[in-house]
Design a protein around this motif. Structure first.
Motif, PDB file in Angstrom:
ATOM      1  N   UNK A 231      -8.560  12.257  15.186  1.00 19.47           N
ATOM      2  CA  UNK A 231      -7.231  11.193  14.949  1.00 19.47           C
ATOM      3  C   UNK A 231      -6.166  12.130  14.905  1.00 19.47           C
ATOM      4  N   UNK A 232      -4.950  11.758  15.534  1.00 19.50           N
ATOM      5  CA  UNK A 232      -3.879  12.779  15.828  1.00 19.50           C
ATOM      6  C   UNK A 232      -2.794  11.558  16.098  1.00 19.50           C
ATOM      7  N   UNK A 233      -1.674  11.944  15.114  1.00 16.36           N
ATOM      8  CA  UNK A 233      -0.533  11.072  15.502  1.00 16.36           C
ATOM      9  C   UNK A 233      -0.407   9.550  15.183  1.00 16.36           C
ATOM     10  N   UNK A 234      -1.291   9.272  13.931  1.00 20.05           N
ATOM     11  CA  UNK A 234      -1.376   7.869  13.793  1.00 20.05           C
ATOM     12  C   UNK A 234      -1.224   7.660  12.386  1.00 20.05           C
ATOM     13  N   UNK A 235      -1.556   6.502  11.916  1.00 20.47           N
ATOM     14  CA  UNK A 235      -1.391   6.035  10.369  1.00 20.47           C
ATOM     15  C   UNK A 235      -2.346   5.295  10.010  1.00 20.47           C
ATOM     16  N   UNK A 236      -2.789   5.370   8.725  1.00 25.37           N
ATOM     17  CA  UNK A 236      -3.687   4.390   8.018  1.00 25.37           C
ATOM     18  C   UNK A 236      -2.720   3.660   6.926  1.00 25.37           C
ATOM     19  N   UNK A 237      -3.010   2.410   7.425  1.00 26.20           N
ATOM     20  CA  UNK A 237      -2.211   1.572   6.113  1.00 26.20           C
ATOM     21  C   UNK A 237      -3.161   0.847   5.110  1.00 26.20           C
ATOM     22  N   UNK A 238      -2.707   1.071   4.009  1.00 24.53           N
ATOM     23  CA  UNK A 238      -3.467   0.867   2.713  1.00 24.53           C
ATOM     24  C   UNK A 238      -2.536   0.003   2.055  1.00 24.53           C
ATOM     25  N   UNK A 239      -2.669  -1.401   2.420  1.00 19.83           N
ATOM     26  CA  UNK A 239      -1.592  -2.273   1.786  1.00 19.83           C
ATOM     27  C   UNK A 239      -2.272  -3.767   1.346  1.00 19.83           C
ATOM     28  N   UNK A 240      -3.818  -3.838   1.382  1.00 20.46           N
ATOM     29  CA  UNK A 240      -4.277  -4.907   0.990  1.00 20.46           C
ATOM     30  C   UNK A 240      -3.912  -6.126   1.676  1.00 20.46           C
ATOM     31  N   UNK A 241      -3.572  -5.905   3.078  1.00 25.78           N
ATOM     32  CA  UNK A 241      -3.366  -6.828   3.910  1.00 25.78           C
ATOM     33  C   UNK A 241      -1.934  -7.260   4.026  1.00 25.78           C
ATOM     34  N   UNK A 242      -1.187  -6.733   3.296  1.00 22.41           N
ATOM     35  CA  UNK A 242       0.342  -7.338   3.338  1.00 22.41           C
ATOM     36  C   UNK A 242       0.913  -7.383   4.596  1.00 22.41           C
TER      37      UNK A 242
END
Length: 255
Positions: A231-242
């Motif tokens: 995994x490189x240059x990416x993002x993990x979104x942790x927002x409950x689906x917002x």
């Protein structure tokens, strides 16, 4: 222990997401340096983290304090396996009622501070190491009164991709976590939603609750581990689906 004898630097590690992340790294066998601007909270954090943690008073924008931090890294660790550029601030910046000083402070801490954190740590980052930056869903939500903070986190998102291009050839991975509304001291005692605004925020999240700091911290540990080696240059979104499925939020379903 996934991080036995690994060396980790966490800025803003004296409270909130940073402190919880530091605790998880220590539990997984890592040795951790945390930074912060407040000596009292640093002392409390160090006590909570135990002997495998070092607390250093350092402002990410203070050149002298960054140099002192570099000295600690060199003397105590010699190298780094993980850097979590977590330190950041927020304050309201509504158009028509914001001072240039306030606006610039948010940008400087959140963007300039993150960049120079990575640059300062670079000499200690070896092949296979991991850099994680802390973003925010505010970069895409268009929340009124948040121009400086939202712009700063959009800048962190862009910087993550640039840094991954620059550091990738050195064998260093760069990614980011993108928290949504999370229970931290910023919301008051224990991060609980205690007023109408926070209740509205909770209702605007499809999962119907704020995130827990350890949910963000676990994503940071994943990005810092061998489990995320491709995994490189990416993002993990942790927002409950917002940001992915806002129409499923309780506020739109009459709940």
């Amino acid at each position: 222990m996934k991080f036995k004898d690994k060396k980790v630097l966490i800025t803003g590690g004296n409270s909130g997401i940073g402190l919880v992340t530091a605790k998880l790294f220590v539990q997984e066998g890592a040795k951790v340096i945390i930074t912060g601007r407040d000596q009292n909270t640093l002392d409390s954090a160090k006590k909570a983290l135990g002997e495998n943690a070092i607390a250093v008073k350092a402002d990410v924008l203070d050149t002298k304090e960054r140099e002192d931090l570099i000295g600690v890294i060199k003397d105590k660790f010699g190298e780094l396996d993980v850097v979590f550029a977590n330190a950041g601030i927020t304050k309201p910046t509504p158009v028509g009622a914001t001072t240039e000083e306030d606006f610039n402070q948010v940008l400087n801490v959140n963007i300039t501070g993150a960049f120079f954190t990575v640059q300062s740590a670079l000499p200690f980052l070896k092949k296979g190491s991991s850099v994680i930056l802390n973003g925010s869903v505010m970069s895409v939500l268009g929340v009124p009164g948040s121009s400086a903070y939202s712009a700063s986190k959009a800048g962190v998102r862009a910087m993550t991709r640039v840094l991954s291009s620059e550091l990738g050839p050195k064998g260093i991975r760069v990614n980011m976590v993108v928290p949504g509304a999370t229970k931290t001291p910023i919301w008051g005692p224990e991060g609980e939603p205690t007023n109408a605004r926070l209740n509205a925020i909770t209702r605007s999240i499809p999962m119907g609750r704020l995130g827990e700091p350890d949910e963000i911290a676990k994503a940071v540990l994943f990005l810092g581990s061998e489990e995320s080696s491709y995994i490189q240059g990416t993002e993990i979104v942790l927002d409950g689906g917002a940001t992915s499925s806002p129409a499923a939020a309780p506020i739109y379903l009459g709940k």
